[in-house]
Design an enzyme around this catalytic site. Sequence first.
Site, PDB file in Angstrom:
ATOM      1  N   LYS A   1      67.105  16.935  55.401  1.00  0.00           N
ATOM      2  CA  LYS A   1      66.144  15.752  55.864  1.00  0.00           C
ATOM      3  C   LYS A   1      65.239  15.216  55.076  1.00  0.00           C
ATOM      4  O   LYS A   1      65.295  15.736  54.231  1.00  0.00           O
ATOM      5  CB  LYS A   1      64.971  16.678  57.253  1.00  0.00           C
ATOM      6  CG  LYS A   1      64.349  18.127  56.585  1.00  0.00           C
ATOM      7  CD  LYS A   1      63.456  17.392  55.977  1.00  0.00           C
ATOM      8  CE  LYS A   1      62.459  18.724  54.359  1.00  0.00           C
ATOM      9  NZ  LYS A   1      61.869  18.644  53.823  1.00  0.00           N
TER      10      LYS A   1
ATOM     11  N   PRO B   1      70.257  18.623  47.319  1.00  0.00           N
ATOM     12  CA  PRO B   1      69.604  19.642  46.210  1.00  0.00           C
ATOM     13  C   PRO B   1      68.172  20.337  45.732  1.00  0.00           C
ATOM     14  O   PRO B   1      67.561  20.047  46.963  1.00  0.00           O
ATOM     15  CB  PRO B   1      68.726  17.746  45.586  1.00  0.00           C
ATOM     16  CG  PRO B   1      68.531  17.328  46.281  1.00  0.00           C
ATOM     17  CD  PRO B   1      69.976  17.669  47.291  1.00  0.00           C
ATOM     18  N   VAL B   2      68.448  21.514  44.898  1.00  0.00           N
ATOM     19  CA  VAL B   2      68.224  22.246  44.934  1.00  0.00           C
ATOM     20  C   VAL B   2      65.911  22.101  44.537  1.00  0.00           C
ATOM     21  O   VAL B   2      66.006  21.588  43.888  1.00  0.00           O
ATOM     22  CB  VAL B   2      67.974  23.586  44.057  1.00  0.00           C
ATOM     23  CG1 VAL B   2      67.569  24.638  44.251  1.00  0.00           C
ATOM     24  CG2 VAL B   2      70.069  23.607  44.680  1.00  0.00           C
TER      25      VAL B   2
ATOM     26  N   GLY C   1      64.414  20.263  46.204  1.00  0.00           N
ATOM     27  CA  GLY C   1      64.678  19.072  46.458  1.00  0.00           C
ATOM     28  C   GLY C   1      63.585  18.000  47.032  1.00  0.00           C
ATOM     29  O   GLY C   1      63.795  16.910  47.390  1.00  0.00           O
TER      30      GLY C   1
ATOM     31  N   SER D   1      67.147  25.921  53.640  1.00  0.00           N
ATOM     32  CA  SER D   1      66.647  25.990  55.288  1.00  0.00           C
ATOM     33  C   SER D   1      67.370  25.433  56.090  1.00  0.00           C
ATOM     34  O   SER D   1      67.787  26.126  56.973  1.00  0.00           O
ATOM     35  CB  SER D   1      65.116  25.073  55.740  1.00  0.00           C
ATOM     36  OG  SER D   1      64.429  24.916  54.905  1.00  0.00           O
ATOM     37  N   ALA D   2      68.282  24.392  55.567  1.00  0.00           N
ATOM     38  CA  ALA D   2      69.582  24.242  55.883  1.00  0.00           C
ATOM     39  C   ALA D   2      70.659  25.160  56.062  1.00  0.00           C
ATOM     40  O   ALA D   2      71.319  25.641  57.087  1.00  0.00           O
ATOM     41  CB  ALA D   2      70.510  22.840  55.729  1.00  0.00           C
TER      42      ALA D   2
ATOM     43  N   ASP E   1      61.017  24.841  58.658  1.00  0.00           N
ATOM     44  CA  ASP E   1      62.154  23.909  58.386  1.00  0.00           C
ATOM     45  C   ASP E   1      63.243  24.190  59.101  1.00  0.00           C
ATOM     46  O   ASP E   1      64.183  23.476  59.231  1.00  0.00           O
ATOM     47  CB  ASP E   1      62.458  23.570  57.322  1.00  0.00           C
ATOM     48  CG  ASP E   1      60.789  22.091  56.194  1.00  0.00           C
ATOM     49  OD1 ASP E   1      60.151  21.659  57.572  1.00  0.00           O
ATOM     50  OD2 ASP E   1      61.191  21.870  55.215  1.00  0.00           O
TER      51      ASP E   1
HETATM   52  P1  ATP Z   1      61.028  23.295  51.153  1.00  0.00           P
HETATM   53  O1  ATP Z   1      61.684  23.605  52.172  1.00  0.00           O
HETATM   54  O2  ATP Z   1      60.549  24.846  50.379  1.00  0.00           O
HETATM   55  O3  ATP Z   1      60.467  22.081  51.401  1.00  0.00           O
HETATM   56  P2  ATP Z   1      63.888  22.499  49.265  1.00  0.00           P
HETATM   57  O4  ATP Z   1      63.471  21.777  50.197  1.00  0.00           O
HETATM   58  O5  ATP Z   1      62.287  21.533  48.295  1.00  0.00           O
HETATM   59  O6  ATP Z   1      61.850  23.393  49.895  1.00  0.00           O
HETATM   60  P3  ATP Z   1      64.820  24.282  48.958  1.00  0.00           P
HETATM   61  O7  ATP Z   1      65.907  24.312  47.579  1.00  0.00           O
HETATM   62  O8  ATP Z   1      64.866  24.741  50.373  1.00  0.00           O
HETATM   63  O9  ATP Z   1      63.884  23.511  48.521  1.00  0.00           O
HETATM   64  O10 ATP Z   1      64.825  25.612  48.166  1.00  0.00           O
HETATM   65  C1  ATP Z   1      63.101  25.776  47.800  1.00  0.00           C
HETATM   66  C2  ATP Z   1      63.207  27.379  46.911  1.00  0.00           C
HETATM   67  O11 ATP Z   1      63.753  28.408  47.422  1.00  0.00           O
HETATM   68  C3  ATP Z   1      63.892  27.652  45.436  1.00  0.00           C
HETATM   69  O12 ATP Z   1      63.581  27.149  44.726  1.00  0.00           O
HETATM   70  C4  ATP Z   1      64.724  28.949  45.303  1.00  0.00           C
HETATM   71  O13 ATP Z   1      64.180  30.146  44.543  1.00  0.00           O
HETATM   72  C5  ATP Z   1      64.171  29.052  47.210  1.00  0.00           C
HETATM   73  N1  ATP Z   1      65.421  29.390  48.167  1.00  0.00           N
HETATM   74  C6  ATP Z   1      65.882  30.204  49.309  1.00  0.00           C
HETATM   75  N2  ATP Z   1      67.115  30.366  49.634  1.00  0.00           N
HETATM   76  C7  ATP Z   1      67.757  29.064  49.081  1.00  0.00           C
HETATM   77  C8  ATP Z   1      68.938  28.639  49.686  1.00  0.00           C
HETATM   78  N3  ATP Z   1      69.605  29.160  50.009  1.00  0.00           N
HETATM   79  N4  ATP Z   1      68.937  27.553  48.519  1.00  0.00           N
HETATM   80  C9  ATP Z   1      67.734  27.066  47.154  1.00  0.00           C
HETATM   81  N5  ATP Z   1      66.878  28.010  47.619  1.00  0.00           N
HETATM   82  C10 ATP Z   1      66.971  29.014  48.296  1.00  0.00           C
END
Ligand code: ATP
Length: 320
Positions: A20, A112-113, A115, A121-122, A154
């Site tokens: 998203k 992106p992790v 990101g 959340s997805a 999310d």
């Molecule tokens: P947020 O949803 O908190 O805004 P984001 O979208 O920036 O986060 P994500 O890639 O969803 O980033 O992951 C945030 C953190 O959650 C990562 O640093 C990781 O340690 C942890 N995490 C838990 N499960 C996962 C997953 N399935 N994929 C990636 N990261 C994960």
Amino acid sequence: MSSVRNNFAARTVRVKAPGKINVSFRVGPLRPDGYHAVASLYLAVSLYEEVTATSTSASGVTVSIKGCSTAEAQRSGIPLDERNLAVRAALLMADVTERTTGVHLEITKRVPVSGGMGGGSADAAATLLACDALWDSGLAREELAHLAVELGADVPFALLGGAAVGLGVGELLTPALAPSPLHWVLVQADFGLSTPEVFGQLDRLRLASGAEPLDPGQVDPAVLQALRAGDAQALAPVLGNDLQPASLALAPQLAEVLDHGKQHGALASIVSGSGPTIALLAADEASASGLAQRLVAAGSSAQAVHGPVHGAKLVSDLVH
Ligand code: ATP
């Protein structure tokens, strides 16, 4: 083979769920529970995570990342234990459906992790739907949505998809009308930002400036209007993200990416959620693809996407 030996028929369910962007993100004061009240306009975009869930005769939940060794996954910041949101989703489903058999989850990561695009959340939303199918849980979509809230702010939106207003901490969703696709270019960073750190930075910036954060209220009606009309030109001036100054304070180099996007023809540029991914709004599909090509040629990691797209969705269901 093992299905004959153990009299256990494995079943594999594949589900995809979108990342998203927050087209508009208003952040209110810190609540007593440690979260911030927000008013968000979520848009699901065509960059999908995929979760393949295979039933196992042994109990428990295991996870792997497609194309990644355990060490590589850990280096990328993806936990492979109960901290993984997909694992937590499967454990929650096992608990609710009183399952004793297990599941192996294989995640294909495209979002992106860390990101700011809700990739974890997805994964959680896709896993809820995959386990629902795998275990014939018979849960209604609303019940899955309740479980999603338990997993993170999310997650309900990744299940729902489309475009939606999110209030509360983002979990109180109301679908928004967005009948025509909007075209974006996502510029990925080669680093991540921790969402709690970005919110913490926002609190510090607000404290230092003496600005009292207001209740986030509602999403700007001009944003809803532009989405309803599918009008990128009208949307461009009303994109907004209260977290952006905090993300920029933590990663000042993002300012250049925001400018760069506009210099290369974006109508507007914004940090996606807590960043560091940058979302560039394009006038139409051809402009988005041209913009992405120019940015890639200039050395950025850019790709064209569109949204709204559907939420978590079953791709295949196979007994073998
Ligand atoms: P947020 O949803 O908190 O805004 P984001 O979208 O920036 O986060 P994500 O890639 O969803 O980033 O992951 C945030 C953190 O959650 C990562 O640093 C990781 O340690 C942890 N995490 C838990 N499960 C996962 C997953 N399935 N994929 C990636 N990261 C994960």
